[in-house]
Every structure is written in C-alpha cells, then in structure tokens.
Design a protein around this motif. Structure first.
Motif, PDB file in Angstrom:
ATOM      1  N   PHE A  13      14.738  25.122  -2.469  1.00  0.00           N
ATOM      2  CA  PHE A  13      14.599  26.556  -2.215  1.00  0.00           C
ATOM      3  C   PHE A  13      13.169  27.046  -2.435  1.00  0.00           C
ATOM      4  O   PHE A  13      12.721  27.980  -1.764  1.00  0.00           O
ATOM      5  N   ILE A  14      12.427  26.410  -3.341  1.00  0.00           N
ATOM      6  CA  ILE A  14      11.038  26.827  -3.576  1.00  0.00           C
ATOM      7  C   ILE A  14      10.169  26.449  -2.382  1.00  0.00           C
ATOM      8  O   ILE A  14       9.348  27.251  -1.913  1.00  0.00           O
ATOM      9  N   ILE A  50       5.801  19.576 -14.305  1.00  0.00           N
ATOM     10  CA  ILE A  50       4.532  18.996 -13.866  1.00  0.00           C
ATOM     11  C   ILE A  50       4.663  18.446 -12.451  1.00  0.00           C
ATOM     12  O   ILE A  50       3.839  18.722 -11.571  1.00  0.00           O
ATOM     13  N   CYS A  51       5.713  17.655 -12.227  1.00  0.00           N
ATOM     14  CA  CYS A  51       5.909  17.055 -10.900  1.00  0.00           C
ATOM     15  C   CYS A  51       6.118  18.123  -9.841  1.00  0.00           C
ATOM     16  O   CYS A  51       5.658  17.985  -8.701  1.00  0.00           O
ATOM     17  N   LEU A  52       6.813  19.211 -10.209  1.00  0.00           N
ATOM     18  CA  LEU A  52       7.045  20.285  -9.254  1.00  0.00           C
ATOM     19  C   LEU A  52       5.747  21.013  -8.929  1.00  0.00           C
ATOM     20  O   LEU A  52       5.363  21.144  -7.754  1.00  0.00           O
ATOM     21  N   ASN A  53       5.041  21.486  -9.944  1.00  0.00           N
ATOM     22  CA  ASN A  53       3.842  22.282  -9.702  1.00  0.00           C
ATOM     23  C   ASN A  53       2.709  21.475  -9.075  1.00  0.00           C
ATOM     24  O   ASN A  53       2.114  21.897  -8.084  1.00  0.00           O
ATOM     25  N   SER A 265      16.090  25.789 -12.418  1.00  0.00           N
ATOM     26  CA  SER A 265      16.827  25.343 -13.607  1.00  0.00           C
ATOM     27  C   SER A 265      15.997  24.339 -14.400  1.00  0.00           C
ATOM     28  O   SER A 265      15.342  23.464 -13.831  1.00  0.00           O
ATOM     29  N   ARG A 266      16.055  24.471 -15.707  1.00  0.00           N
ATOM     30  CA  ARG A 266      15.370  23.530 -16.580  1.00  0.00           C
ATOM     31  C   ARG A 266      16.146  22.221 -16.612  1.00  0.00           C
ATOM     32  O   ARG A 266      17.312  22.147 -16.205  1.00  0.00           O
ATOM     33  N   LEU A 267      15.503  21.182 -17.087  1.00  0.00           N
ATOM     34  CA  LEU A 267      16.154  19.882 -17.204  1.00  0.00           C
ATOM     35  C   LEU A 267      16.970  19.820 -18.481  1.00  0.00           C
ATOM     36  O   LEU A 267      16.448  20.031 -19.582  1.00  0.00           O
ATOM     37  N   ASN A 268      18.258  19.540 -18.329  1.00  0.00           N
ATOM     38  CA  ASN A 268      19.132  19.251 -19.471  1.00  0.00           C
ATOM     39  C   ASN A 268      19.584  17.803 -19.326  1.00  0.00           C
ATOM     40  O   ASN A 268      20.234  17.449 -18.339  1.00  0.00           O
ATOM     41  N   LEU A 269      19.236  16.976 -20.282  1.00  0.00           N
ATOM     42  CA  LEU A 269      19.498  15.544 -20.204  1.00  0.00           C
ATOM     43  C   LEU A 269      20.405  15.126 -21.345  1.00  0.00           C
ATOM     44  O   LEU A 269      20.189  15.510 -22.501  1.00  0.00           O
ATOM     45  N   ASP A 317      12.179  13.492  -8.826  1.00  0.00           N
ATOM     46  CA  ASP A 317      12.546  13.678  -7.424  1.00  0.00           C
ATOM     47  C   ASP A 317      14.062  13.625  -7.238  1.00  0.00           C
ATOM     48  O   ASP A 317      14.636  14.427  -6.506  1.00  0.00           O
ATOM     49  N   ARG A 318      14.686  12.691  -7.925  1.00  0.00           N
ATOM     50  CA  ARG A 318      16.133  12.499  -7.738  1.00  0.00           C
ATOM     51  C   ARG A 318      16.946  13.676  -8.269  1.00  0.00           C
ATOM     52  O   ARG A 318      17.964  14.045  -7.672  1.00  0.00           O
ATOM     53  N   ILE A 319      16.543  14.248  -9.380  1.00  0.00           N
ATOM     54  CA  ILE A 319      17.346  15.340  -9.938  1.00  0.00           C
ATOM     55  C   ILE A 319      17.165  16.622  -9.133  1.00  0.00           C
ATOM     56  O   ILE A 319      18.014  17.511  -9.167  1.00  0.00           O
ATOM     57  N   GLY A 320      16.051  16.738  -8.408  1.00  0.00           N
ATOM     58  CA  GLY A 320      15.875  17.870  -7.507  1.00  0.00           C
ATOM     59  C   GLY A 320      15.534  19.169  -8.218  1.00  0.00           C
ATOM     60  O   GLY A 320      15.407  19.233  -9.449  1.00  0.00           O
ATOM     61  N   VAL A 321      15.402  20.218  -7.414  1.00  0.00           N
ATOM     62  CA  VAL A 321      15.037  21.550  -7.915  1.00  0.00           C
ATOM     63  C   VAL A 321      16.063  22.540  -7.400  1.00  0.00           C
ATOM     64  O   VAL A 321      16.192  22.741  -6.189  1.00  0.00           O
TER      65      VAL A 321
END
Length: 556
Positions: A13-14, A50-53, A265-269, A317-321
């Motif tokens: 969506f971004i 970081i990977c997104l921005n 969404s933030r990463l919840n692992l 990349d796999r978890i997506g945005v």
C-alpha cells in the motif's frame, strides 16, 4: 526515465501511494528517512523499517536520510549512535549525505515554538505531572483546561524565555500546545511540546536545558529535510493528527506537497521481545551478556550469531508491509538464514561431544589426507584436505553398545561409514566407573575409501569424525530461544518466561582447517547445524563457535 527500478520488491500500500503521488505530480522524487532514537541497539523490528525506508529510496532512485531522534539526552549515548550506523551499513544500506540529528534543528525548533506562542497556540503550564494527568481526562471523559491555558502571549513568551535560561526547576513547568482538551484523541489534549532537562547532550553539550518532545520535533525535522513520505509504525497513527496540526500552524510549511505521515504494522515476532526498555533491562541485570548477545533480537546479536544481511533483508521482504498487526512465526526468520546457508555455507566437520576411536588395524604413526568437497552442490568452492589416522574422534551420541534397527550410527559388532572416508566396525569399548564410554576400538576396511554408501555394502549410516592428532579444540555455544513463551511481552515479568536452557556450552574439536575461521562466517558442521566463529571471543588459540541455526526446524 522511470522513477522506479524494474527489479523491485512486491508492491504494497505504501508503494501504491508513492506511485500515485509521482503520477499526479504531487512529488517529483521520493525522499524517506530512518529516525532511530539512540537509546539502545537496533533490533529485528528496526530492520523492517530500515529495509522499507532505504529499500523504497533505492528502488525509486530517491534519497533516504539517517536522522537520530536525540531529544532525550538522559537516555542517549554515542555508543548507540555508532552501533546504529554500523548496523545500517552492515544491512547493506547507505544514507544520503551526512548523518543528521534532530538536535541540528534545536535553534529552529525553539523559534517555531515561539511562533506558536505568538499565535496564541502554546502556553507555559505549571501543573505538576499528577495534576496534568488528572486534567487530561480519560478515554471516556474529556479533559479540563489548565488554569494556565489563557495566560497572555507576552507573559508566555517571557516564561518560555525563563525556561530556556534555566530559571525554573525540572518538572516545574512545561510548554504545551493549545489544541483541544475535549478531543477524542489523547495526544491532542494540549500535549507537552517542550520540557526542562538539565542534562548534558552528546551533540549540543550544555547549550540547552529545554528539550523538544518527539511529536513536535519529528514532523518539523521531516519538513525541514523535505521528506516526501514519513513512514512510521501503527502506534503513531493517532499522533498523525498532532503531526499535521503542528505543520498546519507554522508558516514555513504550507506547501501542498508538504511531507505526510503513513503508518504500517510493526514487526511482532514469536519468542521475541521488541521493547528496547525490556531488552535494556535484560542487559542491565546481566541476564544476557550484552546488547550483542546472540540470543538477543538485536541486529548486532543476529550478526554475532551468524545471520547474514541478505537473510534479514529476505525475511523483511517475505513478511511484507501491511496495516494489519500480526504475529510472525519465528520459523520464517530461521528459514531465511537456513536456505541461504544451505546454498552458500562451506561444509566442515566438528565433534561436539568427542569420544576417541582407535582403529586397531590402521598403521600406527601414519597419516593420510583425504580430499572432500567444500560444498556438495557447488564445485566452484573447491575441495579441502582431511587428515585421517589410527585415532579419530566421533560424537559420543553416535555410538551404542546395543541398539534397535532404527539407530543408524555405530553399534558394537556392526559397521558404519565415516563421512568422506572408510567403513569401520566397532569391536569393543572401554568405560569409566560411571559407565560412560571412554574409548571405542574398531577395525576398518581399506577398500572402502570414497565408495558410495549404495555400493552394495549394507552399511546403515554415515557419521562425522575428526582425526585426533590434528584436531583443534573448540568451544561450542548452543543457542536456543531466549523465551519459552511465544508471546513473552504478555508475561507479568520476563523472568517467568526466560528459557533456562537458552545457552548450553560444550567443548569438542573441529577439523584443522578451521583454526583461522573468519568471525561471523557460517559453516555447516555436517550433521550438527550451521555455526560461525564468535566475533568477540574466538581466536586461533581459543576457538569459539556459535550455533546459528539447526539443520532443520526442531523447535516447532
């Protein structure tokens, strides 16, 4: 020329918003930023940001700033500043221009605060913290106006100047924005935008004793840097209203293509804490060895454990945005590093729990050198030489005096194949007073070197080994999840969900070629897992190998 590279990550969506903004002419280029607070080490959640921005900036041939949100000097440290820069570079990214700091803009931020006061949109409030909470109201009840809310502009200017000069004590007063105490959004109920802190700042020294709050600083810093798309996690969704309010009421930021905030969404692992405060508590109480403990979800910890930049980028990349909060299975992260190392890690042999094997019909004092592939599926990686002699080490778990037909390792009276070498047969063994096997006596078949296990000889299994006289002693740190609960953040205290077996240390041997193994470089120790030399404690004189990941997902 297209704004976007043809080889890009899957859309989200971004990216759709950015595409629309570029097509409409709202923006002619993409400019993002990564704005960490230097109060701890970055973790895997920050890696997603970081990977997104940086990834978006790269793909759209734009720019990405690294800007430290350094408005809270009491909790900040240059060690964190340096570690964050190192982590960003290690992940494979480079920021545009010089490193930036929110403190670069302290003079301008002060002037913007004065502008709001002059417009009757900010006031100095003397309510203490308890009174401020009481006046703020609740989610169900509106707040009440501060008795200082209608102080005249001239008086507010004078009071704010006294704050700047250090003429009030910490907590005695604060500058608040005048918005709406009845707003359904708590962040809009006259939030504090400046507070008093008599603290030395790592960039500005003792120049200031008033420091701007994050919500006031962040939006102005974005606007000053001409950030086109300010990407934040969902917990800042409500704060977007304050972000826009501040910029809406400052004369310098009225352009139609002004920066906008977008939330993901933030990463919840699973089995992982993402709170820097709670991670810092683990460090302070020495429940881990430091921020870079290989059990920590920090980038420094993952790096020390043998994770690679490519595996972390692939995971992100796999978890997506998306905008949807969810819990990511930790096995997905393990799969990313396991797949990469399976394809690229050189093979080696290590015996973690050694027991000596004496091959009685092998000539005493004689050594031979066996060639073995560095990687079974990549001939370009070449071959290595393995010493072989009368005495070798095998793993204690690879021998039994008696076993059922499902046990495919060495059994007394039966044969097994040594990896890359001969077939041996166990004849007898020695034991200590507690019944532990201390030595195994075998014979070998000299005609079986290099033969395929399917050569017609009925040998049930293949085991790894290391020649005794050339073996190098090594310490192996076997890491497991730091927590036994998939959602440790939900526990009342972290102590109750700490895994008591998150680190097990054993001492064994490795093949001689690993004496100068480079730190962080992963090897597949055949039949054991992927390991790397520790980047702090390992040396040629004292080899230390960290378990990166098992050969298969055994935790589930």
């Amino acid at each position: 020329m297209s704004h976007v590279d043809t080889e890009v990550r899957p859309s989200n969506f971004i990216r759709n918003i950015i595409d629309e903004d570029l097509q409409s002419g709202k923006h002619t280029s993409v400019h993002t930023r990564f704005p960490p607070e230097p109060n701890g080490y970055l973790h895997i959640g920050h890696a997603k940001s970081i990977c997104l921005n940086f990834g978006i900036a790269k793909d759209y041939q734009g720019q990405c700033n690294l800007r430290f949100d350094d408005t809270n000097p009491e909790k900040e440290d240059m060690d964190y500043v340096n570690s964050i820069q190192e982590d960003v570079r290690w992940l494979g990214f480079q920021w545009s221009g010089e490193v930036r700091y929110s403190s670069n803009y302290f003079d301008q931020l002060h002037q913007y605060a004065v502008e709001l006061i002059n417009k009757g949109l900010a006031y100095v409030c003397f309510l203490n913290s308890e009174q401020t909470r009481e006046y703020r109201g609740t989610l169900k009840a509106p707040g009440k106006n501060s008795p200082y809310r209608d102080t005249p502009v001239a008086e507010n200017l004078a009071l704010f100047e006294k704050m700047r000069k250090g003429e009030f004590k910490e907590g005695e007063c604060a500058l608040r924005a005048k918005i709406d105490m009845a707003s359904p959004f708590m962040c809009m109920r006259d939030p504090v935008i400046y507070r008093i802190r008599f603290a030395h700042h790592h960039q500005t020294g003792d120049k200031w004793c008033i420091y701007p709050m994050y919500d006031f600083t962040h939006c102005i810093s974005d606007a000053l840097e001409n950030i086109s798309h300010s990407l934040c996690t969902l917990e800042f969704q409500d704060n977007r209203r304050l972000y826009d309010w501040v910029l809406d009421h400052l004369d310098d930021f009225q352009a139609p293509n002004r920066t906008r905030q977008y939330e993901f969404s933030r990463l919840n692992l699973e089995y992982t804490l993402m709170s820097k405060r709670k991670l810092n508590d683990l460090v302070v109480r020495k429940l881990v060895s430091g921020w870079d403990d290989p059990r920590m979800p920090t980038i420094a910890g993952l790096r020390r454990r043998g994770y690679t930049p490519a595996s972390i980028r692939e995971f992100c990349d796999r978890i997506g945005v998306t905008k949807q909060d969810n819990m990511i299975e930790v096995g997905m992260l393990d799969a990313c590093i396991r797949e990469e190392l399976n394809a690229h890690a050189p093979r080696a042999m290590a015996v973690l729990r050694p027991v000596k094997v004496v091959i009685e019909n092998y000539p005493e004092g004689e050594l031979e050198y066996i060639k073995a592939a560095v990687h079974p599926n990549d001939e370009s990686m070449g071959v290595r030489e393995l010493a072989f002699g009368r005495e070798i080490f095998i793993d204690a778990e690879d021998f039994k005096e008696e076993a059922n037909k499902h046990y495919k390792r060495l059994v007394q009276g039966k044969e097994v194949r040594l990896r890359n070498a001969y077939v041996i047969k166990a004849e007898r063994c020695d034991k200590d007073s507690e019944g532990n096997v201390t030595a195994i006596y075998c014979s070998y078949d000299p005609d079986t070197l290099g033969k395929n296990p399917a050569d017609g000889r009925k040998v049930k299994g293949v085991i790894h080994w290391v020649e005794a006289t050339s073996a190098k002693p090594a310490e192996f740190r076997l890491y497991d999840r730091l927590f036994i609960d998939a959602n440790p953040a939900a526990a009342e205290t972290v102590d109750e969900v700490l895994n008591p077996n998150s680190l097990v240390v054993v001492r064994g041997v490795v093949e001689a070629g690993l004496v100068n193994a480079p730190a962080e470089k992963a090897y597949q120790f055949e039949r054991e897992g992927y390991f790397c030399a520790d980047n702090k404690d390992s040396s040629a004189e004292h080899l230390v190998f960290n378990l990166t990941v098992a050969l298969r997902d055994s935790f589930a």
